[in-house]
Motif scaffolding. Structure first.
Motif, PDB file in Angstrom:
ATOM      1  N   ASN A 173    -157.287  13.986  -2.045  1.00  0.00           N
ATOM      2  CA  ASN A 173    -157.723  14.377  -3.384  1.00  0.00           C
ATOM      3  C   ASN A 173    -157.391  13.303  -4.418  1.00  0.00           C
ATOM      4  O   ASN A 173    -158.183  13.048  -5.343  1.00  0.00           O
ATOM      5  N   GLN A 174    -156.222  12.669  -4.269  1.00  0.00           N
ATOM      6  CA  GLN A 174    -155.844  11.602  -5.194  1.00  0.00           C
ATOM      7  C   GLN A 174    -156.813  10.421  -5.091  1.00  0.00           C
ATOM      8  O   GLN A 174    -157.233   9.854  -6.104  1.00  0.00           O
ATOM      9  N   VAL A 175    -157.165  10.049  -3.870  1.00  0.00           N
ATOM     10  CA  VAL A 175    -158.098   8.944  -3.675  1.00  0.00           C
ATOM     11  C   VAL A 175    -159.464   9.295  -4.248  1.00  0.00           C
ATOM     12  O   VAL A 175    -160.107   8.464  -4.915  1.00  0.00           O
ATOM     13  N   ALA A 176    -159.932  10.511  -4.021  1.00  0.00           N
ATOM     14  CA  ALA A 176    -161.216  10.937  -4.568  1.00  0.00           C
ATOM     15  C   ALA A 176    -161.210  10.868  -6.090  1.00  0.00           C
ATOM     16  O   ALA A 176    -162.204  10.452  -6.709  1.00  0.00           O
ATOM     17  N   GLU A 177    -160.093  11.246  -6.695  1.00  0.00           N
ATOM     18  CA  GLU A 177    -159.973  11.200  -8.153  1.00  0.00           C
ATOM     19  C   GLU A 177    -160.054   9.765  -8.655  1.00  0.00           C
ATOM     20  O   GLU A 177    -160.757   9.467  -9.634  1.00  0.00           O
ATOM     21  N   VAL A 178    -159.356   8.859  -7.978  1.00  0.00           N
ATOM     22  CA  VAL A 178    -159.369   7.448  -8.377  1.00  0.00           C
ATOM     23  C   VAL A 178    -160.764   6.850  -8.212  1.00  0.00           C
ATOM     24  O   VAL A 178    -161.274   6.158  -9.102  1.00  0.00           O
ATOM     25  N   LEU A 179    -161.398   7.129  -7.079  1.00  0.00           N
ATOM     26  CA  LEU A 179    -162.714   6.541  -6.806  1.00  0.00           C
ATOM     27  C   LEU A 179    -163.803   7.093  -7.724  1.00  0.00           C
ATOM     28  O   LEU A 179    -164.812   6.422  -7.966  1.00  0.00           O
ATOM     29  N   SER A 180    -163.613   8.295  -8.222  1.00  0.00           N
ATOM     30  CA  SER A 180    -164.630   8.894  -9.098  1.00  0.00           C
ATOM     31  C   SER A 180    -164.462   8.514 -10.563  1.00  0.00           C
ATOM     32  O   SER A 180    -165.343   8.785 -11.387  1.00  0.00           O
ATOM     33  N   ASP A 181    -163.346   7.881 -10.894  1.00  0.00           N
ATOM     34  CA  ASP A 181    -163.067   7.510 -12.280  1.00  0.00           C
ATOM     35  C   ASP A 181    -163.684   6.140 -12.586  1.00  0.00           C
ATOM     36  O   ASP A 181    -163.231   5.120 -12.069  1.00  0.00           O
ATOM     37  N   ASN A 193    -172.702   1.442  -0.341  1.00  0.00           N
ATOM     38  CA  ASN A 193    -174.064   1.901  -0.627  1.00  0.00           C
ATOM     39  C   ASN A 193    -174.068   3.255  -1.330  1.00  0.00           C
ATOM     40  O   ASN A 193    -174.905   3.508  -2.204  1.00  0.00           O
ATOM     41  N   HIS A 194    -173.155   4.128  -0.954  1.00  0.00           N
ATOM     42  CA  HIS A 194    -173.102   5.448  -1.585  1.00  0.00           C
ATOM     43  C   HIS A 194    -172.403   5.405  -2.945  1.00  0.00           C
ATOM     44  O   HIS A 194    -172.894   5.989  -3.917  1.00  0.00           O
ATOM     45  N   LEU A 195    -171.277   4.710  -3.003  1.00  0.00           N
ATOM     46  CA  LEU A 195    -170.515   4.690  -4.249  1.00  0.00           C
ATOM     47  C   LEU A 195    -171.272   4.019  -5.386  1.00  0.00           C
ATOM     48  O   LEU A 195    -171.180   4.447  -6.537  1.00  0.00           O
ATOM     49  N   GLN A 196    -172.028   2.975  -5.075  1.00  0.00           N
ATOM     50  CA  GLN A 196    -172.733   2.266  -6.147  1.00  0.00           C
ATOM     51  C   GLN A 196    -173.856   3.112  -6.744  1.00  0.00           C
ATOM     52  O   GLN A 196    -174.269   2.878  -7.880  1.00  0.00           O
ATOM     53  N   ILE A 197    -174.343   4.092  -5.993  1.00  0.00           N
ATOM     54  CA  ILE A 197    -175.337   5.017  -6.547  1.00  0.00           C
ATOM     55  C   ILE A 197    -174.655   6.073  -7.406  1.00  0.00           C
ATOM     56  O   ILE A 197    -175.170   6.472  -8.456  1.00  0.00           O
ATOM     57  N   ILE A 198    -173.491   6.507  -6.980  1.00  0.00           N
ATOM     58  CA  ILE A 198    -172.773   7.573  -7.685  1.00  0.00           C
ATOM     59  C   ILE A 198    -172.173   7.095  -8.998  1.00  0.00           C
ATOM     60  O   ILE A 198    -172.193   7.819 -10.001  1.00  0.00           O
ATOM     61  N   ARG A 199    -171.677   5.854  -9.030  1.00  0.00           N
ATOM     62  CA  ARG A 199    -170.941   5.389 -10.205  1.00  0.00           C
ATOM     63  C   ARG A 199    -171.126   3.884 -10.404  1.00  0.00           C
ATOM     64  O   ARG A 199    -171.487   3.157  -9.468  1.00  0.00           O
ATOM     65  N   PRO A 200    -170.852   3.373 -11.617  1.00  0.00           N
ATOM     66  CA  PRO A 200    -170.963   1.927 -11.870  1.00  0.00           C
ATOM     67  C   PRO A 200    -169.702   1.181 -11.443  1.00  0.00           C
ATOM     68  O   PRO A 200    -168.726   1.790 -10.990  1.00  0.00           O
ATOM     69  N   GLN A 201    -169.722  -0.150 -11.611  1.00  0.00           N
ATOM     70  CA  GLN A 201    -168.555  -0.998 -11.374  1.00  0.00           C
ATOM     71  C   GLN A 201    -168.057  -0.923  -9.921  1.00  0.00           C
ATOM     72  O   GLN A 201    -166.862  -0.730  -9.662  1.00  0.00           O
ATOM     73  N   GLN A 258    -168.886  12.523  -5.283  1.00  0.00           N
ATOM     74  CA  GLN A 258    -170.158  12.990  -5.860  1.00  0.00           C
ATOM     75  C   GLN A 258    -169.937  14.277  -6.653  1.00  0.00           C
ATOM     76  O   GLN A 258    -170.448  14.445  -7.768  1.00  0.00           O
ATOM     77  N   SER A 259    -169.137  15.191  -6.084  1.00  0.00           N
ATOM     78  CA  SER A 259    -168.859  16.460  -6.753  1.00  0.00           C
ATOM     79  C   SER A 259    -168.116  16.253  -8.063  1.00  0.00           C
ATOM     80  O   SER A 259    -168.414  16.900  -9.070  1.00  0.00           O
ATOM     81  N   ARG A 260    -167.167  15.329  -8.064  1.00  0.00           N
ATOM     82  CA  ARG A 260    -166.376  15.080  -9.265  1.00  0.00           C
ATOM     83  C   ARG A 260    -167.154  14.277 -10.311  1.00  0.00           C
ATOM     84  O   ARG A 260    -166.745  14.211 -11.462  1.00  0.00           O
ATOM     85  N   SER A 261    -168.238  13.642  -9.896  1.00  0.00           N
ATOM     86  CA  SER A 261    -169.025  12.797 -10.804  1.00  0.00           C
ATOM     87  C   SER A 261    -170.447  13.312 -10.934  1.00  0.00           C
ATOM     88  O   SER A 261    -171.381  12.538 -11.145  1.00  0.00           O
ATOM     89  N   SER A 262    -170.632  14.616 -10.774  1.00  0.00           N
ATOM     90  CA  SER A 262    -171.981  15.184 -10.650  1.00  0.00           C
ATOM     91  C   SER A 262    -172.906  14.841 -11.818  1.00  0.00           C
ATOM     92  O   SER A 262    -174.056  14.441 -11.612  1.00  0.00           O
ATOM     93  N   ASP A 263    -172.420  14.981 -13.056  1.00  0.00           N
ATOM     94  CA  ASP A 263    -173.280  14.706 -14.210  1.00  0.00           C
ATOM     95  C   ASP A 263    -173.647  13.226 -14.274  1.00  0.00           C
ATOM     96  O   ASP A 263    -174.809  12.859 -14.463  1.00  0.00           O
ATOM     97  N   GLN A 264    -172.638  12.390 -14.129  1.00  0.00           N
ATOM     98  CA  GLN A 264    -172.858  10.946 -14.199  1.00  0.00           C
ATOM     99  C   GLN A 264    -173.754  10.468 -13.064  1.00  0.00           C
ATOM    100  O   GLN A 264    -174.694   9.696 -13.271  1.00  0.00           O
ATOM    101  N   SER A 265    -173.497  10.942 -11.848  1.00  0.00           N
ATOM    102  CA  SER A 265    -174.275  10.480 -10.702  1.00  0.00           C
ATOM    103  C   SER A 265    -175.710  10.992 -10.761  1.00  0.00           C
ATOM    104  O   SER A 265    -176.634  10.303 -10.333  1.00  0.00           O
ATOM    105  N   ALA A 266    -175.913  12.196 -11.297  1.00  0.00           N
ATOM    106  CA  ALA A 266    -177.265  12.729 -11.415  1.00  0.00           C
ATOM    107  C   ALA A 266    -178.108  11.846 -12.341  1.00  0.00           C
ATOM    108  O   ALA A 266    -179.284  11.566 -12.052  1.00  0.00           O
TER     109      ALA A 266
END
Length: 288
Positions: free
Chosen positions: A126-134, A156-164, A261-269
């Protein structure tokens, strides 16, 4: 070997029970990936600056009869970690020709995933997911010779979900440019399984000195990078093949992708919608 407790894990689990001298010896063993433990007891005592009785006491606290028992376990652990592909192939030769490779492979992979889950710390996940989604944390990803595809898949997945999000080039000669931007907010995700790659360890060390945090994906024995990592996921990799399997690692990757993806749903959408529009409007990506 995989059903026995690893010496590296025993040393970490018993830290609170050790004396100062025993902790000093433990640190020497862990810092050198246990290789120091293959020396004579007198030489090990000299290297760690402890007494021979301290070595014997530590071995017994870990559950061994004495130094020779601990050294045998260290030798077996290092042998398994450094096993060459051809030696692995000989070791898994089928005893029954009717036992098809597909069946044996499915059994091994299922066992790998189950045993990886048994070791998984959900709080750390959960900690890693929080860091990766920020998005405040710039992400860098890199794999080794075998795990490069895992790093690419995760990227490939992370770059679609979030920037940087940056996938580092496989050539060490270009890593310094990326290291320049690895500040206190950066996160370096590294994949490293046996046989461990010295270049990746050097990169991890330099990244930590820059202030970056390390998320490590490794095997059951643990890459030397573990001593630099803030977070570490150990996965089972042995299958009836001359090569190790990374399917259990990919299981963790896909679970993390789902949680990020769940933690970044609005941004990733919004990013996915923008990407779809960009693809639709860009003729350069279409064949006529």
């Amino acid at each position: 070997m995989h059903k026995k407790a690893l010496v590296r894990d025993l040393l970490k689990e018993k830290q609170t029970e050790l004396t100062a001298a025993e902790r000093k010896l433990s640190a020497v063993l862990l810092d050198d990936s246990l290789l120091t433990g293959l020396q004579s007891i007198n030489r090990l005592a000299e290297c760690a600056e402890v007494s021979s009785p301290t070595i014997i006491r530590l071995a017994r606290k870990l559950g061994f009869d004495g130094f020779s028992g601990m050294q045998d376990a260290i030798r077996e652990e290092i042998g398994a970690r450094m096993k060459q592909p051809l030696a692995k192939l000989d070791a898994v030769a089928p005893s029954d020709s009717r036992d098809h490779i597909v069946s044996r492979f499915i059994g091994a992979v299922s066992d790998n995933i189950n045993r990886t889950l048994d070791r998984l710390d959900l709080a750390e996940f959960n900690q890693v997911a929080e860091v990766l989604s920020d998005p405040a944390h710039r992400l860098y990803l890199l794999g080794g010779r075998i795990t490069r595809s895992n790093a690419h898949y995760f990227f490939n997945h992370l770059q679609i979900i979030r920037p940087q999000v940056t996938l580092l080039d496989s050539s060490p000669s270009v890593w310094p440019q990326s290291l320049l931007d690895m500040n206190a907010g950066a996160v370096l995700v590294i994949f490293d399984i046996r046989r461990y790659e010295k270049e990746l360890e050097k990169l991890a060390n330099l990244a930590v000195k820059q202030g970056a945090s390390i998320v490590l994906f490794t095997d059951a024995w643990g890459s030397p990078i573990e001593k630099h990592a803030r977070f570490c996921f150990r996965s089972m990799v042995e299958v009836p093949s001359s090569w190790d399997s990374t399917l259990a690692i990919n299981f963790l990757i896909e679970a993390l992708v789902a949680e990020v993806q769940s933690r970044s749903s609005d941004q990733s959408a919004e990013r996915i919608a923008a990407l779809e529009q960009m693809i639709g409007e860009s003729r350069i990506f279409r064949s006529n």
